[in-house]
Every structure is written in structure tokens, then in C-alpha cells.
Design an enzyme around this catalytic site. Structure first.
Site: not given
Length: 216
Positions: A123, A142
Site C-alpha cells: 500500500k 487501504d
């Protein structure tokens, strides 16, 4: 949901949440080093919190060399509002040292190199490559992206890495850099974690979660 249907969903969200490239940066940064450190710190806290401690952090430690030699307790004091400050302080100081020792003091530009840094997963690496270097080699997943991907029907997986792979298969590459911003925007404004506002959702008719039935 097939690729054409998925693209139509993002096209509608893109209409509802118009933006420039600068608007996509929820974290306010000035260079690749700052977005890397701020994204590491942003785990399990808000962008507002991280933006609020940015000035003091980078006035004290403006580059990897300065942060690599920082006193850990002083770093902990500055980033305390971010939560988990013991671990995060170790990670950002360790990352700064790795940048100095292995990358000549520069932030690497590939996901494969970025994920070797302390506290950096896919991420964070995706956010850095996309926002700092304008390269979308993956999708930053996320909590918002994960939640909406499952609700809408983009993915049936729970694991962020598997969700990312599903999104990369579902969407043409030119959409990869937009997905994070659009799903976060919709997740904050309408499709919240506790109670999605399905009655005012623009993609209600093509959402796979059945929200339209509960709202009637």
C-alpha cells in the site's frame, strides 16, 4: 462484475468526485522523502493528524541523512499523535538509514525496492510510486478501498494483497492510479464503515452489496 461494468462504476465516481492530480494527495508533501515517511506514519490514523505534525518533523529532519541520525526519543515525541509511535519511530528512522546506506539518500522508484524498507508494504509503496513519481504499477489498498471493493463487488477477498490483484485484473492499467482516490472519497462521503448512505449513493443500482434493497 466484469471489467466494463467495473469501469462504468469508476467513471460515475470520477464524475461525482472531480479532481486534479494534486487533489489526489490526501497527505500534503513536498518531495518523495516526505510522502514516504508520512505514508508510513499514516497507518491506523488520519491524514489530518499526519499533516498536522509534518512541519515540525521535517523542519527537524528535512532529509534522510538528518532522520537517520535522529534521537529516537525525540522522533517519538514529535510523532506521538500518530499513535503506535514506538514502532513508527523505529520504522521511519530505519527507513532513513536504509535510504542512506542502500539507495544513496534517494527514495527508490520501484515497488520491489520500496517494500524492502522498514514499515513499507505494498500500500505504502503504491502511494509513493503513484504520487511521488507518477507511476501506477499497482493499486494502493487501504481500509476504504478494501471495504468498498467487497461491497461493490470488485473483489471477494479479505486480504489487501489479493484485493489489489483482483483490482489490477478487473481494471485497465490507466485506472490504477485513480482507484484509491475515488474509493476513499466515496468511502468517506457516502459508503462509510458503520452505516453506508445507500439512499444517496450514485452507484446504488450497480452495487453488489444489496444496499439498494435495505434502503427501499
Amino acid at each position: 462484475m466484469n471489467s466494463a461494468e467495473a469501469v462504468s462504476v469508476l467513471t460515475e465516481l470520477n464524475r461525482v468526485y472531480p479532481h486534479t492530480r494534486e487533489d489526489m494527495n490526501f497527505l500534503k508533501f513536498e518531495n518523495p522523502f516526505q510522502i514516504l515517511i508520512m505514508t508510513i506514519l499514516s497507518a491506523q490514523t488520519t491524514d489530518v493528524t499526519i499533516n498536522g505534525l509534518r512541519d515540525e518533523l521535517f523542519s527537524r529532519y528535512p532529509d534522510p541523512q538528518a532522520l537517520a541520525g535522529a534521537d529516537l526519543r525525540e522522533v517519538e515525541r514529535i510523532i506521538h499523535p500518530a499513535g503506535f509511535y514506538h514502532t513508527k519511530a523505529r520504522n521511519i528512522v530505519g527507513t532513513a538509514r536504509c535510504l542512506c546506506e542502500r539507495f544513496g539518500g534517494e527514495v527508490p522508484q520501484t515497488i520491489a525496492e520500496l517494500v524492502t524498507l522498514p514499515g513499507v508494504g505494498r500500500k505504502t509503496a503504491n502511494i509513493v510510486t503513484n504520487h511521488a513519481f507518477g507511476v501506477a504499477d499497482g493499486v494502493a489498498v487501504d481500509t476504504h478501498v478494501g471495504r468498498l471493493s467487497q461491497r461493490i463487488g470488485f473483489s471477494e477477498n479479505m486480504d489487501p494483497n489479493k484485493i489489489e490483484q483482483d483490482l489490477m485484473r478487473l481494471f485497465p492499467r490507466e485506472w490504477w492510479g485513480e482507484i484509491n482516490f475515488l474509493l476513499i472519497s466515496h468511502g468517506r462521503a457516502v459508503c462509510t464503515a458503520k452505516r453506508p448512505a445507500c439512499e444517496r449513493c450514485v452507484i446504488r443500482d450497480c452495487c453488489g452489496a444489496g444496499c439498494k434493497d435495505r434502503a427501499d
